[in-house]
Scaffold this motif. Structure first.
Motif, PDB file in Angstrom:
ATOM      1  N   GLU A 152       0.238   9.003 -10.516  1.00 42.88           N
ATOM      2  CA  GLU A 152      -0.898   8.978 -11.432  1.00 42.88           C
ATOM      3  C   GLU A 152      -1.642  10.310 -11.411  1.00 42.88           C
ATOM      4  O   GLU A 152      -2.064  10.813 -12.459  1.00 42.88           O
ATOM      5  CB  GLU A 152      -1.829   7.833 -11.039  1.00 42.88           C
ATOM      6  CG  GLU A 152      -3.032   7.678 -11.960  1.00 42.88           C
ATOM      7  CD  GLU A 152      -3.896   6.520 -11.522  1.00 42.88           C
ATOM      8  OE1 GLU A 152      -3.345   5.518 -11.041  1.00 42.88           O
ATOM      9  OE2 GLU A 152      -5.126   6.631 -11.658  1.00 42.88           O
ATOM     10  N   GLU A 153      -1.803  10.897 -10.198  1.00 43.14           N
ATOM     11  CA  GLU A 153      -2.483  12.184 -10.098  1.00 43.14           C
ATOM     12  C   GLU A 153      -1.689  13.274 -10.804  1.00 43.14           C
ATOM     13  O   GLU A 153      -2.263  14.141 -11.474  1.00 43.14           O
ATOM     14  CB  GLU A 153      -2.698  12.540  -8.624  1.00 43.14           C
ATOM     15  CG  GLU A 153      -3.431  13.844  -8.382  1.00 43.14           C
ATOM     16  CD  GLU A 153      -4.814  13.841  -8.990  1.00 43.14           C
ATOM     17  OE1 GLU A 153      -5.404  12.743  -9.123  1.00 43.14           O
ATOM     18  OE2 GLU A 153      -5.318  14.929  -9.343  1.00 43.14           O
ATOM     19  N   LEU A 154      -0.357  13.227 -10.639  1.00 42.67           N
ATOM     20  CA  LEU A 154       0.489  14.196 -11.329  1.00 42.67           C
ATOM     21  C   LEU A 154       0.329  14.046 -12.836  1.00 42.67           C
ATOM     22  O   LEU A 154       0.248  15.047 -13.569  1.00 42.67           O
ATOM     23  CB  LEU A 154       1.951  13.991 -10.922  1.00 42.67           C
ATOM     24  CG  LEU A 154       2.976  14.927 -11.580  1.00 42.67           C
ATOM     25  CD1 LEU A 154       2.666  16.379 -11.234  1.00 42.67           C
ATOM     26  CD2 LEU A 154       4.386  14.566 -11.136  1.00 42.67           C
ATOM     27  N   LEU A 155       0.267  12.790 -13.298  1.00 40.36           N
ATOM     28  CA  LEU A 155       0.079  12.555 -14.725  1.00 40.36           C
ATOM     29  C   LEU A 155      -1.267  13.094 -15.188  1.00 40.36           C
ATOM     30  O   LEU A 155      -1.371  13.717 -16.256  1.00 40.36           O
ATOM     31  CB  LEU A 155       0.179  11.047 -15.011  1.00 40.36           C
ATOM     32  CG  LEU A 155      -0.047  10.622 -16.468  1.00 40.36           C
ATOM     33  CD1 LEU A 155       1.009  11.227 -17.375  1.00 40.36           C
ATOM     34  CD2 LEU A 155      -0.039   9.095 -16.575  1.00 40.36           C
ATOM     35  N   ARG A 156      -2.319  12.888 -14.380  1.00 46.44           N
ATOM     36  CA  ARG A 156      -3.638  13.400 -14.754  1.00 46.44           C
ATOM     37  C   ARG A 156      -3.644  14.936 -14.819  1.00 46.44           C
ATOM     38  O   ARG A 156      -4.270  15.532 -15.700  1.00 46.44           O
ATOM     39  CB  ARG A 156      -4.686  12.921 -13.750  1.00 46.44           C
ATOM     40  CG  ARG A 156      -4.984  11.426 -13.819  1.00 46.44           C
ATOM     41  CD  ARG A 156      -6.075  11.055 -12.810  1.00 46.44           C
ATOM     42  NE  ARG A 156      -6.318   9.630 -12.777  1.00 46.44           N
ATOM     43  CZ  ARG A 156      -7.127   8.977 -13.608  1.00 46.44           C
ATOM     44  NH1 ARG A 156      -7.763   9.649 -14.553  1.00 46.44           N
ATOM     45  NH2 ARG A 156      -7.310   7.677 -13.509  1.00 46.44           N
ATOM     46  N   TRP A 178       0.812  -1.207   0.000  1.00 43.59           N
ATOM     47  CA  TRP A 178       0.000   0.000   0.000  1.00 43.59           C
ATOM     48  C   TRP A 178       0.852   1.267   0.000  1.00 43.59           C
ATOM     49  O   TRP A 178       0.455   2.294  -0.573  1.00 43.59           O
ATOM     50  CB  TRP A 178      -0.940  -0.003   1.191  1.00 43.59           C
ATOM     51  CG  TRP A 178      -2.362  -0.204   0.765  1.00 43.59           C
ATOM     52  CD1 TRP A 178      -3.043   0.464  -0.199  1.00 43.59           C
ATOM     53  CD2 TRP A 178      -3.268  -1.178   1.270  1.00 43.59           C
ATOM     54  NE1 TRP A 178      -4.306  -0.018  -0.329  1.00 43.59           N
ATOM     55  CE2 TRP A 178      -4.480  -1.022   0.559  1.00 43.59           C
ATOM     56  CE3 TRP A 178      -3.182  -2.147   2.243  1.00 43.59           C
ATOM     57  CZ2 TRP A 178      -5.591  -1.816   0.809  1.00 43.59           C
ATOM     58  CZ3 TRP A 178      -4.289  -2.932   2.488  1.00 43.59           C
ATOM     59  CH2 TRP A 178      -5.481  -2.774   1.778  1.00 43.59           C
ATOM     60  N   ARG A 179       1.990   1.208   0.640  1.00 40.60           N
ATOM     61  CA  ARG A 179       2.875   2.376   0.558  1.00 40.60           C
ATOM     62  C   ARG A 179       3.299   2.618  -0.887  1.00 40.60           C
ATOM     63  O   ARG A 179       3.317   3.769  -1.351  1.00 40.60           O
ATOM     64  CB  ARG A 179       4.092   2.159   1.449  1.00 40.60           C
ATOM     65  CG  ARG A 179       3.781   2.262   2.936  1.00 40.60           C
ATOM     66  CD  ARG A 179       5.034   2.199   3.792  1.00 40.60           C
ATOM     67  NE  ARG A 179       4.743   2.449   5.192  1.00 40.60           N
ATOM     68  CZ  ARG A 179       5.643   2.491   6.157  1.00 40.60           C
ATOM     69  NH1 ARG A 179       6.924   2.260   5.867  1.00 40.60           N
ATOM     70  NH2 ARG A 179       5.293   2.735   7.411  1.00 40.60           N
ATOM     71  N   SER A 180       3.638   1.545  -1.583  1.00 34.62           N
ATOM     72  CA  SER A 180       3.977   1.681  -3.000  1.00 34.62           C
ATOM     73  C   SER A 180       2.774   2.171  -3.791  1.00 34.62           C
ATOM     74  O   SER A 180       2.908   2.971  -4.718  1.00 34.62           O
ATOM     75  CB  SER A 180       4.468   0.336  -3.560  1.00 34.62           C
ATOM     76  OG  SER A 180       5.614  -0.119  -2.885  1.00 34.62           O
ATOM     77  N   GLU A 181       1.570   1.686  -3.393  1.00 39.18           N
ATOM     78  CA  GLU A 181       0.356   2.095  -4.088  1.00 39.18           C
ATOM     79  C   GLU A 181       0.103   3.596  -3.927  1.00 39.18           C
ATOM     80  O   GLU A 181      -0.298   4.281  -4.873  1.00 39.18           O
ATOM     81  CB  GLU A 181      -0.827   1.297  -3.546  1.00 39.18           C
ATOM     82  CG  GLU A 181      -2.135   1.527  -4.274  1.00 39.18           C
ATOM     83  CD  GLU A 181      -2.144   0.912  -5.656  1.00 39.18           C
ATOM     84  OE1 GLU A 181      -1.195   0.177  -5.970  1.00 39.18           O
ATOM     85  OE2 GLU A 181      -3.086   1.191  -6.404  1.00 39.18           O
ATOM     86  N   ARG A 182       0.363   4.125  -2.704  1.00 37.16           N
ATOM     87  CA  ARG A 182       0.172   5.562  -2.491  1.00 37.16           C
ATOM     88  C   ARG A 182       1.116   6.382  -3.360  1.00 37.16           C
ATOM     89  O   ARG A 182       0.736   7.425  -3.911  1.00 37.16           O
ATOM     90  CB  ARG A 182       0.383   5.901  -1.009  1.00 37.16           C
ATOM     91  CG  ARG A 182      -0.723   5.417  -0.098  1.00 37.16           C
ATOM     92  CD  ARG A 182      -0.680   6.124   1.246  1.00 37.16           C
ATOM     93  NE  ARG A 182       0.496   5.785   2.006  1.00 37.16           N
ATOM     94  CZ  ARG A 182       0.529   4.848   2.940  1.00 37.16           C
ATOM     95  NH1 ARG A 182      -0.561   4.142   3.205  1.00 37.16           N
ATOM     96  NH2 ARG A 182       1.633   4.592   3.617  1.00 37.16           N
ATOM     97  N   GLN A 183       2.364   5.888  -3.486  1.00 35.40           N
ATOM     98  CA  GLN A 183       3.315   6.587  -4.349  1.00 35.40           C
ATOM     99  C   GLN A 183       2.856   6.541  -5.805  1.00 35.40           C
ATOM    100  O   GLN A 183       2.958   7.539  -6.529  1.00 35.40           O
ATOM    101  CB  GLN A 183       4.697   5.957  -4.206  1.00 35.40           C
ATOM    102  CG  GLN A 183       5.306   6.116  -2.816  1.00 35.40           C
ATOM    103  CD  GLN A 183       6.606   5.366  -2.665  1.00 35.40           C
ATOM    104  OE1 GLN A 183       7.044   4.678  -3.583  1.00 35.40           O
ATOM    105  NE2 GLN A 183       7.219   5.461  -1.495  1.00 35.40           N
TER     106      GLN A 183
END
Length: 520
Positions: free
Chosen positions: A211-215, A201-206
């Motif tokens: 992904e948000e930055l890409l969006r 999950w830590r990797s998932e948060r990163q």
């Protein structure tokens, strides 16, 4: 495997202490429950379930397996100055007033934070070591309890470590009889699973941040696109293709990292479960051999009693009479046959657990990156075993495996494709339906058909199926990457995916893969 219901005994024997077979059967049931819970956990992890929901289920299983009254599971974080503190992902609400209980209930989904190091709980947090306190009231590490707090009769705190770093911890309390080495040993796979999920999950948060930055960058791109199209249409078109390629590459990286985390998770589970399963299987086999010796010995006793019975007098004759009476009362023939059935059922159960572990290991095996000869029928069967728990409540699966030659490819990647298509087929079925899996050989290609009796799709939806981030599911239920990633994998295998569907009549996805060159 049928249930061992044949073990019903006459009323005169029901008060006996549990036999060794029943103890073994109980241990096997506990191991099966642990395996099922951990299997469900890593499958929910791959689907992106919320941390609170997943760990809440794991905590319920933990309390049931250990017969504990309450407990918690959570993550260890750091203050800016490096001091550790704890944030819960699942915790039993033991608040001792109505007002406090309502407040805790509201805060549990968000995570409760604890920073007091002067407690049994804080000893785990500050030292990174296990804490066992079977007499908390006299333990020097205790911090005391506020008035009205439920009594603390026994406590076990276990750190969750990834290498040398403590990433989380779990605690349970008030198990009758306290906590000993046996329960700690039994919880090793559970601890390893919780640790792997937190790290994942830590990797998932990163990944989500990336992904948000890409969006955000894509949104900026859209705002300026109209101006760029007015200046030069050709440069805008080239930029559009570049953006799409970046999106697909980002999707592939996200899935690759998730599958890598899943591989480590399942490998740890399989290793931990194989150890107790091995000696349980060995014990059952040894017990079967012992039973044959006892059976033969009893038969010899019977023959001896028949041979010497008429001539016996006095105490010997009285002893023989009591032996025969006990034999008739306990129905010795029934007991011997029933023990054999119980042992047979136990061995079958252990073999089923071993088969499931083997399927999980095959499903997430390391991808060497080098193509190899692949039996598509075998990989489909392995994938169906792994995802069966997600399918069985919504659909019936019918398999029709044809005689097909091997293909050249990477099994782990093909298993991802089969998983996406099978789960999508299940999700397309509103209540109860059928999924039909079929393989066949046409010319120089192997074809895999996955059909469902779901709601079907319109031509407009079909045209967007393989676009990254396109999904027909509600927000929060999927990110629209599965089919895009699947198409990329199949394309790298020199194949293609075809779709046939009509609204209300279900859908069929056909994967076409070239046969290995030496086989056509």
């Amino acid at each position: 495997m049928k249930k061992a219901v044949s073990g019903r005994r006459p009323a005169s024997t029901r008060e006996r202490p549990p036999s060794r077979q029943k103890v073994t059967e109980k241990a096997l049931q506990a191991t099966n429950l642990l395996l099922q819970a951990l299997t469900d956990a890593h499958l929910e992890f791959t689907r992106g379930s919320a941390a609170h929901n997943l760990f809440d289920k794991l905590l319920q299983v933990l309390l049931e397996l250990t017969q504990s009254e309450y407990g918690f599971i959570g993550e260890v974080l750091r203050e800016p100055d490096g001091e550790p503190y704890f944030r819960s992902h699942a915790i039993t609400n033991i608040a001792w007033t109505d007002e406090l209980r309502e407040h805790v209930a509201r805060q549990i989904p968000l995570g409760l934070e604890f920073r007091n190091p002067h407690t049994l709980f804080g000893a785990v947090l500050t030292t990174g070591e296990m804490v066992v306190a079977n007499e908390p009231s006299t333990d020097p590490r205790r911090g005391g309890l506020p008035p009205g707090h439920p009594p603390l009769l026994a406590f076990l705190g276990l750190p969750l470590k990834f290498g040398d770093e403590m990433v989380g911890m779990l605690g349970i309390a008030n198990r009758p009889g306290g906590y000993g080495p046996d329960i700690i040993e039994f919880l090793h796979p559970f601890v390893a699973t919780c640790c792997s999920i937190i790290v994942g999950w830590r990797s998932e948060r990163q990944r989500r941040s990336a992904e948000e930055l890409l969006r955000q960058r894509e949104e900026e791109l859209r705002r300026h696109r109209s101006q760029l199209e007015e200046l030069v249409q050709s440069r805008t078109e080239k930029l559009r293709f570049t953006t799409q390629a970046l999106e697909e590459r980002q999707a592939q990286l996200i899935q690759a990292e998730r599958m890598a985390s899943l591989g480590h998770l399942v490998a740890g589970i399989a290793h931990e479960i194989n150890n107790p399963l091995g000696y349980m299987t060995s014990n059952l086999a040894t017990l079967t051999q012992y039973l044959s010796v006892f059976t033969e010995l009893l038969e010899n006793y019977r023959e001896l009693a028949t041979a010497v019975g008429p001539g016996l007098q006095g105490p010997a004759a009285e002893l023989l009479t009591r032996i025969r009476a006990l034999q008739d009362q306990e129905d010795l023939d029934y007991l011997l046959s029933d023990v054999k059935e119980l042992l047979k059922d136990s061995r079958e159960g252990a073999q089923r657990v071993a088969d499931m572990v083997q399927s999980l290991k095959a499903y997430v095996r390391d991808d060497s990156g080098q193509p190899e000869l692949v039996d598509v029928n075998k990989e489909l069967a392995t994938t169906l075993k792994v995802v069966w728990n997600q399918l069985k409540y919504r659909c019936e699966v019918k398999s029709d495996y044809g005689q097909i030659p091997p293909i050249l490819g990477q099994p782990a990647q093909l298993n991802q494709v089969f998983t996406h298509l099978l789960l999508n087929a299940s999700q397309a079925i509103p209540q109860r339906g059928v999924i039909h899996v079929r393989t066949r050989h046409e010319a120089n290609e192997v074809l895999v058909d996955i059909s469902d009796t779901g709601h079907g799709m319109t031509p407009e939806v079909i045209s967007k199926l393989f676009t990254p981030f396109f999904t027909t599911r509600p927000p929060g239920k999927g990110v629209g990457l599965g089919l895009s990633i699947s198409q990329g994998i199949v394309s790298r295998h020199q194949g293609r995916i075809e779709v046939r569907s009509q609204p209300g009549q279900g859908s069929t996805f056909t994967i076409r893969l070239p046969v290995a060159r030496d086989f056509y």
